[in-house]
Design an enzyme around this catalytic site. Structure first.
Site, short mmCIF file in Angstrom:
data_model
loop_
_atom_site.label_atom_id
_atom_site.label_comp_id
_atom_site.label_asym_id
_atom_site.label_seq_id
_atom_site.Cartn_x
_atom_site.Cartn_y
_atom_site.Cartn_z
N GLU A 159 7.09 50.09 -7.12
CA GLU A 159 8.42 50.67 -7.01
C GLU A 159 8.99 51.01 -8.39
OE1 GLU A 159 10.90 48.22 -4.63
OE2 GLU A 159 12.71 49.41 -4.92
N ASP A 195 -7.54 41.16 5.47
CA ASP A 195 -7.41 42.59 5.76
C ASP A 195 -6.52 42.77 6.97
OD1 ASP A 195 -7.71 45.24 6.51
OD2 ASP A 195 -9.78 45.32 5.82
N ASP A 212 -0.54 51.85 1.13
CA ASP A 212 -1.35 53.04 0.83
C ASP A 212 -1.01 54.15 1.84
OD1 ASP A 212 -2.55 51.62 -1.20
OD2 ASP A 212 -4.14 50.86 0.10
N GLU A 244 4.37 39.18 4.03
CA GLU A 244 4.24 40.45 3.30
C GLU A 244 2.78 40.89 3.37
OE1 GLU A 244 5.78 40.33 -0.69
OE2 GLU A 244 4.83 42.22 -1.22
N ASP A 263 7.47 55.38 -1.55
CA ASP A 263 7.85 56.52 -2.38
C ASP A 263 7.50 57.82 -1.69
OD1 ASP A 263 5.08 55.58 -2.72
OD2 ASP A 263 4.86 57.48 -3.79
N GLU A 272 -3.05 39.81 0.91
CA GLU A 272 -3.62 40.86 0.06
C GLU A 272 -5.14 40.83 0.25
OE1 GLU A 272 -2.52 43.41 -2.12
OE2 GLU A 272 -4.69 43.67 -2.16
C1 SAM Z 1 -0.12 50.63 -3.40
S1 SAM Z 1 -0.39 48.93 -3.54
C2 SAM Z 1 1.27 48.24 -3.47
C3 SAM Z 1 1.31 46.83 -4.01
C4 SAM Z 1 2.70 46.15 -3.94
N1 SAM Z 1 3.16 45.99 -2.58
C5 SAM Z 1 3.73 46.92 -4.75
O1 SAM Z 1 4.61 47.53 -4.13
O2 SAM Z 1 3.66 46.88 -5.98
C6 SAM Z 1 -1.00 48.52 -1.92
C7 SAM Z 1 -1.62 47.14 -1.86
O3 SAM Z 1 -1.92 46.85 -0.49
C8 SAM Z 1 -3.22 46.28 -0.42
N2 SAM Z 1 -3.75 46.64 0.89
C9 SAM Z 1 -4.02 47.88 1.33
N3 SAM Z 1 -4.50 47.86 2.58
C10 SAM Z 1 -4.55 46.56 2.94
C11 SAM Z 1 -4.98 45.89 4.10
N4 SAM Z 1 -5.47 46.56 5.14
N5 SAM Z 1 -4.88 44.54 4.15
C12 SAM Z 1 -4.40 43.86 3.07
N6 SAM Z 1 -3.98 44.43 1.93
C13 SAM Z 1 -4.06 45.76 1.86
C14 SAM Z 1 -3.98 46.90 -1.58
O4 SAM Z 1 -5.09 46.10 -1.98
C15 SAM Z 1 -2.91 47.01 -2.64
O5 SAM Z 1 -2.84 45.84 -3.45
#
Ligand code: SAM
Length: 216
Positions: A198, A99, A121, A47, A157, A72
Site C-alpha cells: 500500500e 495456500d 495478486d 489475514e 490498488d 502466507e
Molecule cells: C501483492 S502481495 C501483498 C502483500 C501484503 N498483503 C501487502 O499488502 O503488502 C500478495 C501476497 O499474497 C501471497 N499470496 C498470494 N496468493 C496466495 C495464496 N493463494 N495463499 C496464500 N498467500 C498467497 C503472496 O505470496 C504475497 O506475499
C-alpha cells in the site's frame, strides 16, 4: 552468497519461532483458538497473503482482544514478521504457511470472525480471474468459515480487480459497506494501517480502493 545463506537458514529460523508458526495447518482445523491458547469466545481474525507482515503486526498490537492469524504461502517473505512477533512476544499473533486454494482444509465452519485481503495478486495480466482471492468460489468458502456477522475487508490498488471483486461480493450475497476509491483521502484513513504494498503504491500516486463486505 549472503542471500543464499539466508535462504538456507529458513527452516532453522522458523524452528526457533515454532510456537507461533504453524507449518502444518491442517492439524488445527476447527481448534485454532485452543491451539493458540485462547478461549472459544475470543474473536479470530484471519489475514490471507500477509506478505512482510506490517499490517498483521500493527493490527494484533492494536487489538489485543482478538486472536490474529496471518497466512502466507511464501515462508521466506514472512519470516522477518514471524521473528519480530516472537521477539516482541506479541501474544495474539500467529502465522500459518499455507495456500488459500485449500483454505477449507485449514478452517472449519464458523471458526473465523473477520478476513483481511490486502493487495491480493490481481491476476489481470494473465487473465486468470478464478485465481483471485475474491473470486466467488473463494468467497463461498469464506462464508462457510465465518461466524454470523462476519466480514471481509478488502484493499487494492487495482481498479479492474476492485470492480471485479465488488461484483463477486454482491453475487455471493455479501452486503457492501464503507466503500471508497480513495482510502487515503477518506474518513476511513484515520483508522487505516498501511501495508508494505500500500505504501509503495501510494508513493507512486496510485489511489487505494477499499470495501468491507459483510455476511448477512
Ligand atoms: C501483492 S502481495 C501483498 C502483500 C501484503 N498483503 C501487502 O499488502 O503488502 C500478495 C501476497 O499474497 C501471497 N499470496 C498470494 N496468493 C496466495 C495464496 N493463494 N495463499 C496464500 N498467500 C498467497 C503472496 O505470496 C504475497 O506475499
Amino acid at each position: 552468497m549472503a542471500r543464499m545463506r539466508t535462504k538456507r537458514n529458513i527452516p532453522a529460523r522458523m524452528e526457533r519461532c515454532h510456537e507461533r508458526w504453524f507449518d502444518a495447518p491442517l492439524l488445527n482445523r476447527g481448534k485454532w483458538r485452543e491451539a493458540c491458547g485462547f478461549a472459544e469466545d475470543i474473536p479470530l481474525w484471519l489475514e490471507i497473503g500477509c506478505g512482510k507482515g506490517k499490517f498483521c503486526t500493527e493490527m494484533a498490537l492494536r487489538h489485543p482482544e482478538v486472536l490474529y492469524i496471518a497466512m502466507e504461502r511464501d515462508a521466506s517473505v514472512t519470516l522477518a514478521a514471524v521473528e519480530k512477533a516472537h521477539e516482541l512476544e506479541i501474544p495474539n499473533l500467529f502465522f500459518i504457511r499455507g495456500d488459500a486454494g485449500i483454505i477449507e482444509n485449514y478452517f472449519a465452519e464458523d471458526e473465523v470472525d473477520r478476513i483481511f485481503l490486502n493487495f491480493s495478486d490481481p491476476w489481470t495480466r494473465q487473465n486468470k480471474p478464478k485465481r483471485r482471492l475474491t473470486y466467488r468460489d473463494f468467497l463461498n468458502k469464506y462464508k462457510v468459515m465465518m461466524r454470523a456477522g462476519g466480514a471481509v475487508e478488502f484493499k487494492t490498488d487495482n481498479d479492474e480487480l476492485f470492480d471485479f471483486s465488488l461484483n463477486e461480493f454482491r453475487e455471493t450475497g455479501f452486503v457492501l459497506e464503507d466503500e471508497t476509491r480513495d482510502l487515503h483521502n477518506s474518513v476511513f484513513d484515520a483508522e487505516n494501517i498501511r501495508t508494505e504494498f500500500e505504501q509503495k503504491f501510494a508513493d507512486q500516486g496510485i489511489t487505494i480502493k477499499r470495501v468491507v463486505a459483510k455476511m448477512l
